[in-house]
Scaffold this motif. Sequence first.
Motif, PDB file in Angstrom:
ATOM      1  N   ALA A  23      16.557  30.491   6.686  1.00  0.00           N
ATOM      2  CA  ALA A  23      15.709  31.481   7.374  1.00  0.00           C
ATOM      3  C   ALA A  23      16.513  32.730   7.754  1.00  0.00           C
ATOM      4  CB  ALA A  23      15.043  30.862   8.596  1.00  0.00           C
ATOM      5  N   GLY A  24      17.384  33.171   6.838  1.00  0.00           N
ATOM      6  CA  GLY A  24      18.154  34.389   7.048  1.00  0.00           C
ATOM      7  C   GLY A  24      19.360  34.258   7.951  1.00  0.00           C
ATOM      8  N   LYS A  25      19.686  33.036   8.382  1.00  0.00           N
ATOM      9  CA  LYS A  25      20.820  32.823   9.283  1.00  0.00           C
ATOM     10  C   LYS A  25      21.748  31.756   8.704  1.00  0.00           C
ATOM     11  CE  LYS A  25      21.936  31.465  13.976  1.00  0.00           C
ATOM     12  NZ  LYS A  25      21.576  30.526  15.009  1.00  0.00           N
ATOM     13  N   TRP A  26      23.051  32.023   8.719  1.00  0.00           N
ATOM     14  CA  TRP A  26      24.024  31.041   8.239  1.00  0.00           C
ATOM     15  C   TRP A  26      24.205  29.946   9.275  1.00  0.00           C
ATOM     16  CZ3 TRP A  26      25.651  30.695   3.422  1.00  0.00           C
ATOM     17  CH2 TRP A  26      25.517  31.805   2.600  1.00  0.00           C
ATOM     18  N   GLU A  27      24.157  28.708   8.814  1.00  0.00           N
ATOM     19  CA  GLU A  27      24.387  27.596   9.723  1.00  0.00           C
ATOM     20  C   GLU A  27      25.023  26.427   8.993  1.00  0.00           C
ATOM     21  OE1 GLU A  27      20.332  27.036  11.143  1.00  0.00           O
ATOM     22  OE2 GLU A  27      20.218  25.192   9.982  1.00  0.00           O
ATOM     23  N   SER A  28      25.718  25.617   9.757  1.00  0.00           N
ATOM     24  CA  SER A  28      26.335  24.403   9.230  1.00  0.00           C
ATOM     25  C   SER A  28      25.558  23.208   9.762  1.00  0.00           C
ATOM     26  CB  SER A  28      27.797  24.311   9.662  1.00  0.00           C
ATOM     27  OG  SER A  28      28.525  25.414   9.159  1.00  0.00           O
ATOM     28  N   TYR A  29      25.510  22.160   8.959  1.00  0.00           N
ATOM     29  CA  TYR A  29      24.790  20.953   9.363  1.00  0.00           C
ATOM     30  C   TYR A  29      25.413  19.747   8.664  1.00  0.00           C
ATOM     31  CZ  TYR A  29      22.503  21.712   4.863  1.00  0.00           C
ATOM     32  OH  TYR A  29      22.269  21.926   3.520  1.00  0.00           O
ATOM     33  N   TRP A  30      25.151  18.568   9.217  1.00  0.00           N
ATOM     34  CA  TRP A  30      25.633  17.319   8.622  1.00  0.00           C
ATOM     35  C   TRP A  30      24.588  16.772   7.660  1.00  0.00           C
ATOM     36  CZ3 TRP A  30      30.516  16.790   8.994  1.00  0.00           C
ATOM     37  CH2 TRP A  30      31.193  17.214  10.129  1.00  0.00           C
ATOM     38  N   ILE A  32      28.931  33.108   1.929  1.00  0.00           N
ATOM     39  CA  ILE A  32      28.684  33.807   0.666  1.00  0.00           C
ATOM     40  C   ILE A  32      27.579  33.097  -0.098  1.00  0.00           C
ATOM     41  CG2 ILE A  32      29.723  34.573  -1.506  1.00  0.00           C
ATOM     42  CD1 ILE A  32      32.464  34.392  -0.011  1.00  0.00           C
ATOM     43  N   VAL A  33      27.806  31.807  -0.299  1.00  0.00           N
ATOM     44  CA  VAL A  33      26.837  30.921  -0.951  1.00  0.00           C
ATOM     45  C   VAL A  33      26.862  29.605  -0.180  1.00  0.00           C
ATOM     46  CG1 VAL A  33      27.115  31.925  -3.263  1.00  0.00           C
ATOM     47  CG2 VAL A  33      28.550  30.006  -2.566  1.00  0.00           C
ATOM     48  N   THR A  34      25.932  28.717  -0.466  1.00  0.00           N
ATOM     49  CA  THR A  34      25.964  27.386   0.137  1.00  0.00           C
ATOM     50  C   THR A  34      27.275  26.707  -0.245  1.00  0.00           C
ATOM     51  OG1 THR A  34      23.577  27.182   0.151  1.00  0.00           O
ATOM     52  CG2 THR A  34      24.838  25.128   0.183  1.00  0.00           C
ATOM     53  N   THR A  35      27.954  26.167   0.745  1.00  0.00           N
ATOM     54  CA  THR A  35      29.235  25.496   0.498  1.00  0.00           C
ATOM     55  C   THR A  35      29.251  24.124   1.151  1.00  0.00           C
ATOM     56  OG1 THR A  35      30.215  26.563   2.451  1.00  0.00           O
ATOM     57  CG2 THR A  35      30.604  27.624   0.308  1.00  0.00           C
TER      58      THR A  35
END
Length: 100
Positions: A45-52, A71-74
């Motif tokens: 939704a336009g925001k970078w976030e990390s998740y498990w 930059i891209v999904t990592t």
Amino acid sequence: QNYCQEVYQGQLASVHSSARNQELQKLVQTYIISPWIGAVTSCRAGKWESYWEDSSPWNYANWAPTHPLHIVTTCTTLNIRDGLWRSRFCFELRPFICQY
């Protein structure tokens, strides 16, 4: 993640404390290359976030400076020397840590 699920009926490891991070670092210190853990960073939704990947709460992080990359999904590795996390392209072949 799929291999952990299909072969071991587990998940890539999620890390929720410094103690757990240190425990996993000790476990992998004899590895030659840093292994995958279950953290993913992507733009949602336009925001970078990390998740498990196991959907557990995101309540701890141990990123190396300049990480995670936006930059891209990592996917994420646990560094065998310093225990810090680094973003990597998800298609790289690496050892991994499964949890049950």
